[in-house]
Design a protein around this motif. Sequence first.
Motif, PDB file in Angstrom:
ATOM      1  N   ILE A   3       3.194  -5.377  -1.766  1.00  0.00           N
ATOM      2  CA  ILE A   3       1.811  -5.016  -1.448  1.00  0.00           C
ATOM      3  C   ILE A   3       1.141  -4.052  -2.424  1.00  0.00           C
ATOM      4  CG2 ILE A   3       0.355  -3.919   0.302  1.00  0.00           C
ATOM      5  CD1 ILE A   3       2.243  -5.036   2.431  1.00  0.00           C
ATOM      6  N   PRO A   4       1.739  -2.904  -2.783  1.00  0.00           N
ATOM      7  CA  PRO A   4       0.990  -1.897  -3.548  1.00  0.00           C
ATOM      8  C   PRO A   4       0.363  -2.451  -4.828  1.00  0.00           C
ATOM      9  CG  PRO A   4       3.033  -0.957  -2.734  1.00  0.00           C
ATOM     10  CD  PRO A   4       3.100  -2.432  -2.453  1.00  0.00           C
ATOM     11  N   GLY A   5      -0.894  -2.118  -5.014  1.00  0.00           N
ATOM     12  CA  GLY A   5      -1.618  -2.546  -6.208  1.00  0.00           C
ATOM     13  C   GLY A   5      -2.139  -3.965  -6.163  1.00  0.00           C
ATOM     14  N   SER A   6      -1.873  -4.683  -5.099  1.00  0.00           N
ATOM     15  CA  SER A   6      -2.253  -6.090  -5.029  1.00  0.00           C
ATOM     16  C   SER A   6      -3.656  -6.317  -4.476  1.00  0.00           C
ATOM     17  CB  SER A   6      -1.254  -6.859  -4.153  1.00  0.00           C
ATOM     18  OG  SER A   6      -1.380  -6.458  -2.786  1.00  0.00           O
ATOM     19  N   GLY A   7      -4.140  -5.375  -3.679  1.00  0.00           N
ATOM     20  CA  GLY A   7      -5.388  -5.597  -2.967  1.00  0.00           C
ATOM     21  C   GLY A   7      -5.227  -6.497  -1.768  1.00  0.00           C
ATOM     22  N   ALA A   8      -3.975  -6.913  -1.486  1.00  0.00           N
ATOM     23  CA  ALA A   8      -3.701  -7.868  -0.407  1.00  0.00           C
ATOM     24  C   ALA A   8      -3.209  -7.189   0.858  1.00  0.00           C
ATOM     25  CB  ALA A   8      -2.674  -8.894  -0.872  1.00  0.00           C
ATOM     26  N   GLY A   9      -3.222  -5.862   0.892  1.00  0.00           N
ATOM     27  CA  GLY A   9      -2.752  -5.158   2.062  1.00  0.00           C
ATOM     28  C   GLY A   9      -2.635  -3.675   1.803  1.00  0.00           C
ATOM     29  N   VAL A  10      -2.095  -2.967   2.788  1.00  0.00           N
ATOM     30  CA  VAL A  10      -1.983  -1.510   2.712  1.00  0.00           C
ATOM     31  C   VAL A  10      -0.631  -1.095   3.284  1.00  0.00           C
ATOM     32  CG1 VAL A  10      -2.964   0.700   3.461  1.00  0.00           C
ATOM     33  CG2 VAL A  10      -4.487  -1.251   3.007  1.00  0.00           C
ATOM     34  N   VAL A  11       0.053  -0.191   2.599  1.00  0.00           N
ATOM     35  CA  VAL A  11       1.268   0.410   3.151  1.00  0.00           C
ATOM     36  C   VAL A  11       1.012   1.888   3.415  1.00  0.00           C
ATOM     37  CG1 VAL A  11       2.857  -1.218   2.064  1.00  0.00           C
ATOM     38  CG2 VAL A  11       2.230   0.868   0.857  1.00  0.00           C
ATOM     39  N   ASP A  12       1.519   2.367   4.539  1.00  0.00           N
ATOM     40  CA  ASP A  12       1.308   3.768   4.921  1.00  0.00           C
ATOM     41  C   ASP A  12       2.336   4.119   5.983  1.00  0.00           C
ATOM     42  OD1 ASP A  12       0.234   6.273   5.968  1.00  0.00           O
ATOM     43  OD2 ASP A  12      -1.664   5.701   5.030  1.00  0.00           O
ATOM     44  N   ASP A  13       2.843   5.349   5.937  1.00  0.00           N
ATOM     45  CA  ASP A  13       3.735   5.812   7.001  1.00  0.00           C
ATOM     46  C   ASP A  13       3.019   5.861   8.344  1.00  0.00           C
ATOM     47  OD1 ASP A  13       6.298   6.261   5.751  1.00  0.00           O
ATOM     48  OD2 ASP A  13       5.345   7.888   4.641  1.00  0.00           O
ATOM     49  N   ASP A  14       1.699   5.958   8.308  1.00  0.00           N
ATOM     50  CA  ASP A  14       0.865   5.862   9.503  1.00  0.00           C
ATOM     51  C   ASP A  14       0.446   4.397   9.636  1.00  0.00           C
ATOM     52  OD1 ASP A  14      -1.176   5.799  11.398  1.00  0.00           O
ATOM     53  OD2 ASP A  14      -2.003   7.739  10.785  1.00  0.00           O
ATOM     54  N   LEU A  15       1.136   3.639  10.484  1.00  0.00           N
ATOM     55  CA  LEU A  15       0.893   2.199  10.574  1.00  0.00           C
ATOM     56  C   LEU A  15      -0.515   1.900  11.095  1.00  0.00           C
ATOM     57  CD1 LEU A  15       2.277  -0.512  10.045  1.00  0.00           C
ATOM     58  CD2 LEU A  15       3.077  -0.494  12.408  1.00  0.00           C
TER      59      LEU A  15
END
Length: 335
Positions: free
Chosen positions: A282-294
């Motif tokens: 995901i990171p850098g793709s613009g196709a989603g978001v990763v976060d420890d806060d779901l």
Amino acid sequence: MRLLIVTDAWMPQVNGVVRTLSTVAQVLREQGDAVEVIGPDRFRTMPLPSYPEIRLALAPRRALRRMADAWRPNAVHIATEGPLGWAMRALCRQRGWVFTTSFHTKFPEYLQARTGLPPSLAWAVLRRFHEAGGGTFAATQSLREELARRGFTKVRPWTRGVDLSLFNGEGRDEWAGLPRPIFLHVGRVAVEKNIEAFLRLDLPGSKVVVGDGPLRAALERKFPEAHFAGWRQGAALARAYAGADVLVFASRTDTFGLVMLEAMASGTPVAAYPVTGPLDVIPGSGAGVVDDDLRAAALAALACNRAVARAHAERFSWEACAMGFRRQLMPLGTG
């Protein structure tokens, strides 16, 4: 090539391991290879305790030996560490056959989630299993780095693919009767998938769960506002993805997460924790978001462009996955 794949995860199970192995076998056959898959469906089985839809082969060694001899392989791949995997490993070692393995599941973390047992012992068993082979295939860079830290010395890259024609974004009206936005979870409804973390989130719109498993009845009672749609396959699954606004991938223990690619190919962005699999896709793709806060990841993913998500998925093909797999197989007599 006459390839023998031995796996404890096989049809009628519905999961990423089965989809990966069945698709790779199909592509290799189309390319002219002879591929035999031996799974639990060819043996007497017993249900996995607390997980009856997964069947384990009972005392498979003798029958497995006959099947392997009848097939006369010149390459062997052992996909899983269950009864069939251990039986084929023993046969290969007895005969001096070189074989490859693949690492699909973080069983130590699964066991910890189910039983509370510390994962160190399970990691030692897995290391012993895989290190006996000529190479262990792992899907992502972060997984390969983790395996190396845990003492695996023969790790090789093997990515994943997605059916871009099936998961094409058609069916945006699939969940038309539910308030939007639609937050979707796809996968086994089991403790290791961490699905309750998704269901507990304070999100607008609707939560939809596609899949089934041992926790479904309990979670339906606990979260009556969620919509549980059961298993879907083929076009019905593709419409489920296309009709959603965000796929929430709550697992912390998967090694890749094919559902992420299927969602992206459908134009649906992904929200996930920053763990193995999501961190690699995901990171850098613009196709989603990763976060420890779901919750924050899920809300932020609503702003992702669906066309960008689709374009990112187009980087992954089953043909490339199958060819990468084939290149790293090892003839039985080489070390």
